[in-house]
Design an enzyme around this catalytic site. Sequence first.
Site, mmCIF file in Angstrom:
data_model
loop_
_atom_site.group_PDB
_atom_site.id
_atom_site.type_symbol
_atom_site.label_atom_id
_atom_site.label_comp_id
_atom_site.label_asym_id
_atom_site.label_seq_id
_atom_site.Cartn_x
_atom_site.Cartn_y
_atom_site.Cartn_z
ATOM 1 N N LYS A 209 -3.401 -18.231 -8.709
ATOM 2 C CA LYS A 209 -4.481 -18.646 -9.397
ATOM 3 C C LYS A 209 -4.510 -18.546 -10.481
ATOM 4 C CE LYS A 209 -9.681 -16.669 -9.048
ATOM 5 N NZ LYS A 209 -10.238 -15.824 -8.513
ATOM 6 N N GLU A 215 5.741 -11.547 -11.198
ATOM 7 C CA GLU A 215 6.126 -12.016 -10.238
ATOM 8 C C GLU A 215 6.421 -13.107 -9.854
ATOM 9 O OE1 GLU A 215 3.600 -9.825 -9.729
ATOM 10 O OE2 GLU A 215 4.459 -8.253 -9.049
ATOM 11 N N GLY A 270 -7.768 -14.695 -5.359
ATOM 12 C CA GLY A 270 -6.919 -14.485 -4.449
ATOM 13 C C GLY A 270 -7.054 -14.351 -2.770
ATOM 14 N N ARG A 271 -7.296 -13.086 -2.582
ATOM 15 C CA ARG A 271 -6.878 -13.000 -1.216
ATOM 16 C C ARG A 271 -8.418 -13.161 0.346
ATOM 17 N NH1 ARG A 271 -9.062 -8.999 -4.568
ATOM 18 N NH2 ARG A 271 -11.566 -8.119 -4.409
ATOM 19 N N GLU A 356 -7.387 -4.447 -0.402
ATOM 20 C CA GLU A 356 -7.735 -4.898 -2.290
ATOM 21 C C GLU A 356 -9.072 -5.082 -2.415
ATOM 22 O OE1 GLU A 356 -6.339 -8.038 -4.507
ATOM 23 O OE2 GLU A 356 -4.796 -6.995 -4.784
ATOM 24 N N HIS A 387 6.210 1.374 21.370
ATOM 25 C CA HIS A 387 7.721 2.485 21.618
ATOM 26 C C HIS A 387 8.095 3.016 20.142
ATOM 27 C CE1 HIS A 387 8.384 0.402 25.668
ATOM 28 N NE2 HIS A 387 7.331 0.021 25.196
ATOM 29 N N LYS A 507 0.907 -2.800 -14.153
ATOM 30 C CA LYS A 507 0.966 -4.283 -15.244
ATOM 31 C C LYS A 507 1.165 -3.769 -16.053
ATOM 32 C CE LYS A 507 -1.865 -7.357 -12.345
ATOM 33 N NZ LYS A 507 -2.190 -9.300 -11.722
#
Length: 547
Positions: A209, A215, A270-271, A356, A387, A507
């Site tokens: 965005k 990253e 973003g999410r 978030e 399990h 950050k």
Amino acid sequence: MTERPLLTQRPAWAALQAHFARIQKVHLRELFAADPARGSRLTAEAVGIYLDYSKNRLTEETLQLLFALADACDLRGRIDAMFRGEKINITENRAVLHTALRAPRHATILVDGHNVVPEVHTVLEAMRAFVERIHTHQWKGFTGKPIRNIVNIGIGGSDLGPVMAHEALRFYAQRDLNFRFLSNVDGTDFAETVRDLDPAETLFIVCSKTFTTLETMTNAASARQWLLAALRDPASVARHFVAVSTNAAEVRKFGIDPANMFGFWDWVGGRYSMDSAVGLATMLAIGPQHFRDMLAGFHAMDEHFRTTPFPQNLPVLLGLIGIWYGNFFGAETVAVLPYDQYLKRFPAYLQQLTMESNGKRVTLAGVEVDYQTGSIYWGEPGTNGQHSFYQLIHQGTKLIPCDFIAFCQSLNPVGRHHDLLMANVFAQAEALAFGKTADEVRAEGVPEWLVLHKTFPGNRPSNLLLLEKLTPFTLGTLVALYEHIVFTQGVIWDIDSFDQWGVELGKVLASKIVPELEAAHEPDLQHDSSTNTLIRRYRRFTKPPTP
Ligand code: F6P
């Protein structure tokens, strides 16, 4: 900002507290015994989702009190404000309009007096045209080879949605394209992603965005280097990189032709962006028609949420039930347990969406809360989880409400597999709710010293979402369902579900530490003693002192 009482000072809250004191010990066994129709009555059905919420520790009265709380918090007004495009993300002064991403072409949704729906459809059309060029091999790599590998570079909302949708809709995907998702700044992720790929057949989608995320930009720069090392011509970048972003200036600076940029807008978080241009990899995988079907699923759930009275409104019901456990029973987590292997990344996707969004502790009026907010979401597909961690849910000391998700039809019917899978999901919900009493254990002849070990207390709540089949449409309905659960809970908690200031500090500190790790000479470290020691230790391995 108008003065509002803190949630815990509202009469509707006090009424729920008093009610909780009365029913907290009541067992689901009693509730079911008292009402033989409970299992069919406490259900709701909409847009292809059948919700059984009968195995929750609540009564009609609980629901009425929760609806009263929703009314006191003006949930109806807040839903309308979001759909109208009001700037409900107050800390960033932004509208919150992921619902516009799936609005039909003829709809009108205004942001600052401007109808955003036509732009949404222009971008969808550009995505369609691009996808068709890749699929028909009209878009070729720089050397003339067709594109066979698609690498989506992004992180957070620019990764988790595409990854989850790619897994979820794999059944519907073009199998001649190979998809990879590169997110972590760890060089291993880059190395393993490109290791066996031919650069001449590889297309990178740089999905960000902001187009400034550390990253993503680090991975994109390494990808460009990798490509240029093989193709040896800067002109090749334009054939092997496209961008998804809101930031045209940065896209151009990177060397991507803005004609190959697919835009979205600051009113898409973003999410909440997997059905925007961020879904380019998804559309490449499943094709434009399936992508449209997915959008139709999102839209159907939007309309259900916007128009349905609360007692039948799936996101409202589930959101309020979540409040009931988090704020009254003190539950801290929610397990999401999809009984479908294709949904194996769904819990990971939901973690960003829910945590978030609702991991906040300050109200819209800027007051620190005195109640729990966002739950910890986690989960694994069934039956694998059975399990592994289900033991703790059945017999541990913690209350963990569960959302089971299951489909009546398998996309891959193999022998008896699907009956076995479904028997397990029904059995788990039953076992959690009703358990096994000490007397039942004794009746099996278990020696007394083992009885308690083999007893299941039950009274462990769950919701069961039963759908016909996993399709692009049903995936859209499921994702939108959880988006609106998050919204409902954010309204009750009176927090801004659409900002994410909590990711900033790390950050900033990392950008200060990078030069300290890389400096040729011993840096003057001004951190705390722990951080200083860790940095020095790391440097001893990477920058041994010159003799
Ligand atoms: O983690 C913070 C965050 O801003 C997320 O909200 C977002 O989805 C992610 O980083 C990626 O951001 P971008 O798409 O701008 O690269």
